[in-house]
Design a protein around this motif. Structure first.
Motif, PDB file in Angstrom:
ATOM      1  N   GLU A   1       4.378  -5.769  -7.705  1.00  0.00           N
ATOM      2  CA  GLU A   1       3.215  -5.077  -7.146  1.00  0.00           C
ATOM      3  C   GLU A   1       3.337  -3.577  -7.384  1.00  0.00           C
ATOM      4  O   GLU A   1       4.438  -3.031  -7.424  1.00  0.00           O
TER       5      GLU A   1
ATOM      6  N   GLY B   1      -1.023   6.807  -5.273  1.00  0.00           N
ATOM      7  CA  GLY B   1      -1.841   7.779  -4.555  1.00  0.00           C
ATOM      8  C   GLY B   1      -1.530   9.169  -5.066  1.00  0.00           C
ATOM      9  O   GLY B   1      -0.568   9.373  -5.809  1.00  0.00           O
TER      10      GLY B   1
ATOM     11  N   GLU C   1       0.652   5.059   1.440  1.00  0.00           N
ATOM     12  CA  GLU C   1      -0.105   5.917   2.347  1.00  0.00           C
ATOM     13  C   GLU C   1       0.386   7.350   2.209  1.00  0.00           C
ATOM     14  O   GLU C   1       1.578   7.613   2.369  1.00  0.00           O
TER      15      GLU C   1
ATOM     16  N   ASP D   1       3.717  -2.556   3.878  1.00  0.00           N
ATOM     17  CA  ASP D   1       3.524  -3.960   3.480  1.00  0.00           C
ATOM     18  C   ASP D   1       4.205  -4.292   2.157  1.00  0.00           C
ATOM     19  O   ASP D   1       3.717  -5.128   1.386  1.00  0.00           O
TER      20      ASP D   1
ATOM     21  N   ARG E   1       0.838  -1.194   0.000  1.00  0.00           N
ATOM     22  CA  ARG E   1       0.000   0.000   0.000  1.00  0.00           C
ATOM     23  C   ARG E   1       0.878   1.250   0.000  1.00  0.00           C
ATOM     24  O   ARG E   1       2.014   1.221   0.466  1.00  0.00           O
TER      25      ARG E   1
ATOM     26  N   ALA F   1       1.414   0.267  -6.215  1.00  0.00           N
ATOM     27  CA  ALA F   1       0.453   1.024  -5.404  1.00  0.00           C
ATOM     28  C   ALA F   1       0.619   2.494  -5.756  1.00  0.00           C
ATOM     29  O   ALA F   1       1.725   2.942  -6.062  1.00  0.00           O
TER      30      ALA F   1
END
Length: 163
Positions: free
Chosen positions: A111, A115, A4, A22, A2, A113
């Protein structure tokens, strides 16, 4: 994995808190930050960090192991951005009048992620003033304590010129 981003919407002089959570422990994570300026030019920074034993990278705490900057700096991935548009040459970064939107993308071990962080030129407690000069114009956004300092210095300079 993730990503953040705390304080995802803040004033332009404040750095967002960005953490990869993670991720794969003790591994490299590439964090790419992109934005598009007012002239539709793309800007980017790409930095590689090493996760800790629990798979976390905190950009305000951890320096990149490689990339566009080399020190611990919460805003390093933003100020180190470079021109990334193809087929055009930049003259300078053209800041939008209202806000800047930065997309953060973390990649590790297949992976991804992402934002967004938005940096605002104005908000509560910010005074905005127009600046005009011979052949140029612009605006200045100051927090009240800085606006007061600017006015005081400006008044002193005008008084000195009048003498």
């Amino acid at each position: 994995m993730r990503l953040e981003i705390e304080s995802s919407s803040m004033l332009a002089d404040e750095a967002p808190s960005v953490r990869v959570i993670d991720g794969p422990p003790e591994s490299e994570v590439t964090v790419t930050v992109t934005t598009t300026d007012a002239k539709d030019h793309r800007w980017e920074s790409r930095n590689v960090y090493r996760t800790d034993t629990i798979g976390t990278v905190d950009i305000s705490r951890d320096a990149p192991v490689s990339g566009n900057y080399a020190s611990t700096d919460p805003a390093g991935s933003i100020w180190s951005m470079q021109f990334a548009s193809e087929d055009i040459a930049p003259s300078m970064f053209a800041a939008p009048w209202d806000q800047l939107e930065f997309t953060f993308t973390a990649e590790a071990g297949g992976e991804t992620a992402s934002g967004v962080a938005i940096r605002l030129w104005s908000g509560p407690g910010v005074a905005r003033s127009e600046i005009r000069g011979t052949g140029s114009s612009g605006s200045c956004s100051n927090r009240p304590e800085m606006a007061h300092t600017r006015r005081s210095r400006s008044s002193r300079e005008q008084s000195a010129r009048a003498r």
